[in-house]
Design a protein around this motif. Structure first.
Motif, PDB file in Angstrom:
ATOM      1  N   GLN A   1     -49.967  80.607 -47.059  1.00  0.00           N
ATOM      2  CA  GLN A   1     -49.291  82.036 -47.580  1.00  0.00           C
ATOM      3  C   GLN A   1     -50.019  82.126 -48.941  1.00  0.00           C
ATOM      4  O   GLN A   1     -50.255  83.480 -49.526  1.00  0.00           O
ATOM      5  CB  GLN A   1     -47.873  81.498 -47.798  1.00  0.00           C
TER       6      GLN A   1
ATOM      7  N   GLU B   1     -48.704  75.418 -44.352  1.00  0.00           N
ATOM      8  CA  GLU B   1     -48.185  76.658 -44.248  1.00  0.00           C
ATOM      9  C   GLU B   1     -48.266  77.105 -45.844  1.00  0.00           C
ATOM     10  O   GLU B   1     -48.449  78.359 -45.878  1.00  0.00           O
ATOM     11  CB  GLU B   1     -46.509  76.649 -43.730  1.00  0.00           C
TER      12      GLU B   1
ATOM     13  N   VAL C   1     -44.251  81.154 -52.887  1.00  0.00           N
ATOM     14  CA  VAL C   1     -44.514  80.160 -52.151  1.00  0.00           C
ATOM     15  C   VAL C   1     -43.662  78.779 -52.519  1.00  0.00           C
ATOM     16  O   VAL C   1     -43.314  78.252 -51.971  1.00  0.00           O
ATOM     17  CB  VAL C   1     -46.153  79.942 -52.254  1.00  0.00           C
TER      18      VAL C   1
END
Length: 264
Positions: free
Chosen positions: A53, A49, A18
């Protein structure tokens, strides 16, 4: 019974994956992409986002765990295990192109933190620890600084960006510490500040108006590295109590300065 040690490698891989996404997005991020959750409370599609994740990855790593998240991607809490997630601690730095921000990810079992990760993205430094083990940065063991005198210390803090009602008291604390230490630094990421206390770069960190996702992982790292973490009263309400004092070997002397002005 969950063996927490088995969670280290997949969690480390997750935060680094990430982190790579955040690093890539930073190259083309524009100020026009900023959203406002509240006064001076910034968020972006990158935060959202990244949190999605992380939540998705954490569900694979420990399916029975619930979540406490900054952006509200997942809000269901569970009885035993809960992940505490800040997908991008230092959002204001990120949005303005300052390369000091991190992923903060902690695992709470009942009311105790048992695992913590702070991944400082641009330095590619992954700080982590699990209950019963040492604290590490990129697989090298870390410990807090042995410095035990304020006059020899470098401290970190943060400035409130809303709720300024305690500002005068805070300024008095800063005034005294500016004159009695090697200096104060304001990095803009509590997770980074705490990781730096854990590895001895800072001798102490204090701030108020923080949330659980800002401090849970970093506070755990400081403790695992041999340091001490309290609230401003010297008690243990620092994860949800919105104030924190974390040090290596000078907790009493730093707390004395804080309480002199905070309790006045």
């Amino acid at each position: 019974m969950t063996d927490l040690k088995t969670l280290i490698q997949p969690t480390k891989s997750l935060v680094k994956k990430v982190g790579s996404f955040i690093r890539e997005e930073s190259k083309n991020f524009k100020l026009s992409d900023i959203e406002h959750k509240g006064f001076n409370d910034l968020v972006s599609y990158v935060d959202k986002e990244a949190e999605k994740q992380i939540v998705s990855g954490c569900k694979n790593i420990l399916p029975e765990a619930g979540f406490i998240t900054e952006e509200g991607t997942e809000t269901e809490r569970k009885e035993e295990f809960n992940w505490i997630i800040d997908p991008l601690d230092g959002t204001t730095n990120f949005t303005h192109g300052l390369p000091i921000y991190a992923i903060s990810l902690a695992l709470m079992q009942h009311d105790k933190i048992v695992m913590g990760f702070v991944y400082e993205i641009n330095k590619d430094e992954c700080f982590y620890s699990v209950k019963g083990e040492k604290a590490y940065c990129n697989d090298e063991e870390i410990t807090v600084s042995p410095i035990n005198k304020l006059k020899d210390s470098l401290l970190a803090t943060g400035f409130p960006y809303y709720n300024f009602e305690d500002m005068n008291k805070y300024l008095k604390i800063l005034d005294e510490l500016m004159q009695s230490t090697h200096g104060l630094r304001r990095m803009g990421s509590a997770a980074v500040d705490l990781a730096y206390v854990a590895c001895g770069r800072f001798q102490g960190f204090f701030e108020y108006n923080l949330n659980a996702w800002d401090v849970a992982a970093g506070a755990f790292l400081v403790q695992q590295a041999g340091g001490k973490v309290t609230d401003f009263k010297g008690e243990n309400d620092y994860i949800f109590g919105r104030e924190i004092c974390a040090t290596g070997k000078l907790n009493d002397s730093l707390l004395e300065v804080i309480r002199k002005h905070w309790d006045a």
